[in-house]
Design a protein around this motif. Structure first.
Motif, PDB file in Angstrom:
ATOM      1  N   GLU A   1      -2.426   2.857   1.020  1.00  0.00           N
ATOM      2  CA  GLU A   1      -3.370   3.693   0.936  1.00  0.00           C
ATOM      3  C   GLU A   1      -4.332   3.172  -0.354  1.00  0.00           C
ATOM      4  OE1 GLU A   1      -5.206   8.639   0.995  1.00  0.00           O
ATOM      5  OE2 GLU A   1      -3.083   7.858   1.176  1.00  0.00           O
ATOM      6  N   GLY A   2      -5.326   3.023   0.302  1.00  0.00           N
ATOM      7  CA  GLY A   2      -6.145   2.754  -1.011  1.00  0.00           C
ATOM      8  C   GLY A   2      -7.774   3.473  -0.636  1.00  0.00           C
ATOM      9  N   GLY A   3      -8.792   3.106  -1.548  1.00  0.00           N
ATOM     10  CA  GLY A   3     -10.297   3.914  -1.845  1.00  0.00           C
ATOM     11  C   GLY A   3     -10.999   3.955  -0.633  1.00  0.00           C
TER      12      GLY A   3
ATOM     13  N   ASP B   1      -2.582  -8.065  -6.612  1.00  0.00           N
ATOM     14  CA  ASP B   1      -1.965  -7.755  -5.412  1.00  0.00           C
ATOM     15  C   ASP B   1      -2.699  -7.732  -3.649  1.00  0.00           C
ATOM     16  OD1 ASP B   1      -0.931  -5.682  -6.729  1.00  0.00           O
ATOM     17  OD2 ASP B   1      -3.101  -5.289  -7.930  1.00  0.00           O
ATOM     18  N   ASN B   2      -3.771  -8.433  -3.740  1.00  0.00           N
ATOM     19  CA  ASN B   2      -4.043  -8.976  -2.448  1.00  0.00           C
ATOM     20  C   ASN B   2      -3.085 -10.592  -1.943  1.00  0.00           C
ATOM     21  OD1 ASN B   2      -5.635  -6.666  -2.243  1.00  0.00           O
ATOM     22  ND2 ASN B   2      -7.913  -7.503  -2.463  1.00  0.00           N
TER      23      ASN B   2
ATOM     24  N   ASP C   1      -6.329  -8.346   2.757  1.00  0.00           N
ATOM     25  CA  ASP C   1      -8.041  -7.229   2.300  1.00  0.00           C
ATOM     26  C   ASP C   1      -9.536  -7.366   1.641  1.00  0.00           C
ATOM     27  OD1 ASP C   1      -8.589  -4.958   2.573  1.00  0.00           O
ATOM     28  OD2 ASP C   1      -7.805  -4.782   0.314  1.00  0.00           O
TER      29      ASP C   1
ATOM     30  N   ARG D   1     -16.242  -2.662   1.308  1.00  0.00           N
ATOM     31  CA  ARG D   1     -15.918  -2.276  -0.216  1.00  0.00           C
ATOM     32  C   ARG D   1     -17.162  -2.940  -1.107  1.00  0.00           C
ATOM     33  NH1 ARG D   1     -11.160  -2.577  -1.336  1.00  0.00           N
ATOM     34  NH2 ARG D   1     -11.209  -4.931  -1.736  1.00  0.00           N
TER      35      ARG D   1
ATOM     36  N   LYS E   1     -11.771  -5.154  -9.228  1.00  0.00           N
ATOM     37  CA  LYS E   1     -10.780  -5.268 -10.312  1.00  0.00           C
ATOM     38  C   LYS E   1     -11.280  -6.077 -11.417  1.00  0.00           C
ATOM     39  CE  LYS E   1      -7.524  -5.228  -6.788  1.00  0.00           C
ATOM     40  NZ  LYS E   1      -8.379  -5.583  -5.374  1.00  0.00           N
TER      41      LYS E   1
END
Length: 283
Positions: free
Chosen positions: A18-20, A156-157, A171, A176, A191
């Motif tokens: 889960e992300g924003g 992280d991606n 992602d 976003r 980021k």
């Protein structure tokens, strides 16, 4: 979404991320009898779930932003489905349901670059980093040729698939970016340390392009080598405290490799390595 619910031919098994801006579930494809990943568009800052399933904007004011982000999410799915490279996350299909949209993707088993590197006793050597970079640069060149930029490359991606040597770039972050542009919520979008200055500056003369992903990819390698990101690019414009890798890491890696990374990490886009082909040649 609760386990056991069926969407189209997919049964939700459990939430796995889960992300924003989205939620990812493990799901069972009832038609083809295989596990898949199901990504649901749900930007939590402007949308919520009513009841068990329905997703909607939090207020009338949020509706245009929610709709614009949804359109971008769908375009992202269509774009990813048109690419076919083993190091880019694939999209099997997408569909609308519950007031939102879903992407169906392979269920990759592996770990992020961040978790793999954090478990290493010493930073990876140059050969390891070049094996990581080669397929990622291939993927980015293919994307850039079609006018698509990732805009969110970070440890992280990038997933390292279990049992294989290949990385997979995850992602895109297209929705976003759109939501951030419409709400000016840059802290949600970026980021720090990986985002170049042009992602902070809403200035007509500072455009994003292939050089934007070049910076983020080089910043990711910087973190992989040193355990730290370069200083935040917005601060570097005022006072650049960044120590070039050609100085700080000169005893661990070759000079051409370090100089190529330093050129890709220049703050001003005009001074930076302009595209992936140049980046590849420079290192």
């Amino acid at each position: 979404l609760p386990s056991g619910i069926q969407l189209e031919e997919f049964e939700i098994l459990q939430k796995i991320g889960e992300g924003g801006f989205s939620i990812v579930y493990k799901a069972w494809d009832l038609a083809l009898e295989r596990e898949v990943a199901l990504k649901e568009y749900l930007p939590s800052s402007i949308a919520h779930r009513g009841g068990q399933t329905q997703v909607s904007a939090r207020s009338e004011r949020n509706k245009p932003t929610f709709a614009a982000g949804l359109s971008s999410f769908v375009r992202e799915a269509q774009t990813l489905a048109s690419f076919n490279h083993p190091s880019l996350v694939r999209v099997f299909r997408f569909f609308h349901a519950n007031g939102t949209a879903y992407m169906v993707m392979p269920l990759y088993v592996g770990r992020t670059l961040r978790s793999v590197v954090q478990e290493m006793a010493t930073p990876p050597d140059e050969a390891w980093l070049k094996r990581l970079l080669h397929p990622l640069m291939e993927v980015l060149e293919i994307m850039h040729a079609k006018g698509w930029y990732h805009r969110d490359i970070a440890p992280d991606n990038i997933m390292l698939v279990e049992g294989e040597t290949r990385p997979v770039l995850l992602d895109f972050g297209a929705a976003r970016q759109v939501i951030g542009d419409m709400t000016q919520a840059l802290t949600v979008v970026l980021k720090p340390g990986y985002a170049p200055i042009e992602q902070y500056a809403a200035i007509a003369d500072i455009k994003q392009g292939p050089w934007t992903d070049v910076y983020a990819l080089a910043a990711t390698i910087h973190w992989t080598m040193t355990g730290k990101t370069p200083p935040i690019s917005a601060g570097r414009i005022l006072q650049d405290t960044h120590i070039p890798l050609a100085i700080s890491e000169q005893r661990k890696y070759s000079q051409p490799f370090l100089l190529g990374l330093d050129a890709a990490l220049k703050v001003k886009p005009v001074d930076r390595t302009q595209n992936i082909a140049q980046f590849r040649a420079s290192i």
